[in-house]
Motif scaffolding. Structure first.
Motif, mmCIF file in Angstrom:
data_model
loop_
_atom_site.group_PDB
_atom_site.id
_atom_site.type_symbol
_atom_site.label_atom_id
_atom_site.label_comp_id
_atom_site.label_asym_id
_atom_site.label_seq_id
_atom_site.Cartn_x
_atom_site.Cartn_y
_atom_site.Cartn_z
ATOM 1 N N VAL A 27 74.103 65.066 57.418
ATOM 2 C CA VAL A 27 72.647 65.218 57.542
ATOM 3 C C VAL A 27 72.285 65.568 58.983
ATOM 4 N N ILE A 28 72.837 64.836 59.942
ATOM 5 C CA ILE A 28 72.528 65.102 61.352
ATOM 6 C C ILE A 28 72.947 66.522 61.734
ATOM 7 N N SER A 29 74.117 66.928 61.295
ATOM 8 C CA SER A 29 74.601 68.289 61.620
ATOM 9 C C SER A 29 73.667 69.352 61.061
ATOM 10 N N THR A 33 70.757 72.296 62.826
ATOM 11 C CA THR A 33 70.605 73.733 62.577
ATOM 12 C C THR A 33 69.139 74.135 62.448
ATOM 13 N N GLY A 34 68.252 73.138 62.327
ATOM 14 C CA GLY A 34 66.827 73.421 62.261
ATOM 15 C C GLY A 34 66.267 73.587 60.864
ATOM 16 N N ILE A 35 67.059 73.306 59.839
ATOM 17 C CA ILE A 35 66.544 73.468 58.476
ATOM 18 C C ILE A 35 65.740 72.231 58.053
ATOM 19 N N SER A 36 64.950 72.401 57.020
ATOM 20 C CA SER A 36 64.058 71.344 56.541
ATOM 21 C C SER A 36 64.813 70.296 55.737
ATOM 22 N N ASN A 37 64.157 69.174 55.491
ATOM 23 C CA ASN A 37 64.749 68.123 54.657
ATOM 24 C C ASN A 37 65.059 68.649 53.259
ATOM 25 N N ALA A 38 64.173 69.464 52.724
ATOM 26 C CA ALA A 38 64.398 70.037 51.391
ATOM 27 C C ALA A 38 65.649 70.917 51.388
ATOM 28 N N GLU A 39 65.819 71.725 52.431
ATOM 29 C CA GLU A 39 66.994 72.588 52.526
ATOM 30 C C GLU A 39 68.269 71.774 52.723
ATOM 31 N N ILE A 40 68.175 70.687 53.481
ATOM 32 C CA ILE A 40 69.331 69.802 53.662
ATOM 33 C C ILE A 40 69.713 69.197 52.316
ATOM 34 N N GLY A 41 68.716 68.749 51.572
ATOM 35 C CA GLY A 41 68.965 68.193 50.250
ATOM 36 C C GLY A 41 69.673 69.181 49.341
ATOM 37 N N LEU A 42 69.196 70.427 49.336
ATOM 38 C CA LEU A 42 69.839 71.467 48.518
ATOM 39 C C LEU A 42 71.284 71.708 48.959
ATOM 40 N N ALA A 43 71.499 71.770 50.258
ATOM 41 C CA ALA A 43 72.842 72.036 50.784
ATOM 42 C C ALA A 43 73.818 70.919 50.436
ATOM 43 N N LEU A 44 73.322 69.677 50.394
ATOM 44 C CA LEU A 44 74.199 68.532 50.144
ATOM 45 C C LEU A 44 74.171 68.067 48.689
ATOM 46 N N GLY A 45 73.294 68.669 47.888
ATOM 47 C CA GLY A 45 73.197 68.271 46.486
ATOM 48 C C GLY A 45 72.566 66.907 46.295
ATOM 49 N N VAL A 51 67.402 62.418 51.776
ATOM 50 C CA VAL A 51 67.531 62.911 53.153
ATOM 51 C C VAL A 51 66.559 62.160 54.051
ATOM 52 N N GLU A 52 65.317 62.016 53.614
ATOM 53 C CA GLU A 52 64.317 61.292 54.398
ATOM 54 C C GLU A 52 64.745 59.844 54.629
ATOM 55 N N SER A 53 65.333 59.232 53.612
ATOM 56 C CA SER A 53 65.816 57.861 53.729
ATOM 57 C C SER A 53 66.934 57.755 54.760
ATOM 58 N N HIS A 54 67.876 58.693 54.709
ATOM 59 C CA HIS A 54 68.949 58.728 55.712
ATOM 60 C C HIS A 54 68.351 58.835 57.112
ATOM 61 N N LEU A 55 67.398 59.735 57.276
ATOM 62 C CA LEU A 55 66.810 59.957 58.598
ATOM 63 C C LEU A 55 66.043 58.729 59.091
ATOM 64 N N ALA A 64 65.698 56.471 67.750
ATOM 65 C CA ALA A 64 65.219 57.844 67.932
ATOM 66 C C ALA A 64 63.796 57.970 67.399
ATOM 67 N N ASP A 65 62.994 58.755 68.086
ATOM 68 C CA ASP A 65 61.609 58.987 67.677
ATOM 69 C C ASP A 65 61.420 60.343 67.015
ATOM 70 N N SER A 66 62.449 61.187 67.060
ATOM 71 C CA SER A 66 62.322 62.527 66.484
ATOM 72 C C SER A 66 63.687 63.041 66.044
ATOM 73 N N ARG A 67 63.653 64.107 65.279
ATOM 74 C CA ARG A 67 64.894 64.753 64.840
ATOM 75 C C ARG A 67 65.672 65.267 66.053
ATOM 76 N N THR A 68 64.961 65.825 67.019
ATOM 77 C CA THR A 68 65.597 66.352 68.229
ATOM 78 C C THR A 68 66.295 65.244 68.997
ATOM 79 N N GLU A 69 65.634 64.114 69.124
ATOM 80 C CA GLU A 69 66.228 62.988 69.846
ATOM 81 C C GLU A 69 67.476 62.475 69.120
ATOM 82 N N LEU A 70 67.432 62.416 67.799
ATOM 83 C CA LEU A 70 68.589 61.984 67.016
ATOM 84 C C LEU A 70 69.760 62.936 67.209
ATOM 85 N N VAL A 71 69.496 64.230 67.165
ATOM 86 C CA VAL A 71 70.555 65.230 67.349
ATOM 87 C C VAL A 71 71.127 65.142 68.761
ATOM 88 N N THR A 72 70.279 65.011 69.755
ATOM 89 C CA THR A 72 70.731 64.908 71.145
ATOM 90 C C THR A 72 71.601 63.674 71.342
#
Length: 85
Positions: A27-29, A33-45, A51-55, A64-72
């Motif tokens: 999910v973090i990876s 890449t900048g894709i949405s939660n919906a796209e992550i869900g599709l990619a991972l099935g 996805v939102e729960s994982h995040l 972390a306060d943001s997706r960017t902070e989590l990735v960093t």
């Protein structure tokens, strides 16, 4: 006295943030890449809500306060490679 140190070490180890699971790392990876939660869900099935729960759990676990902070944070910890193709 030795027991006291072992007990303190055990408490500290339990408080330390654990390394993300393999699914959480996926999910973090994908977040990186900048894709949405919906796209992550599709990619991972998985469902977008999963996805939102994982995040949410990851944000809480690592402060972390943001997706960017989590990735960093994940990149600095060496869990993901931002230069990977």
């Amino acid at each position: 006295m030795r027991y006291r140190y072992a007990s303190r070490d055990l408490r500290n180890a339990r408080k330390a943030p654990r390394i993300p699971s393999s699914r959480e790392l996926q999910v973090i990876s994908l977040v990186a890449t900048g894709i949405s939660n919906a796209e992550i869900g599709l990619a991972l099935g998985i469902d977008e809500r999963t996805v939102e729960s994982h995040l949410r759990r990851l944000f809480d676990r690592y402060g972390a306060d943001s997706r960017t902070e989590l990735v960093t944070y994940s990149a600095h910890a060496g869990w993901i490679d931002l230069n990977a193709e």
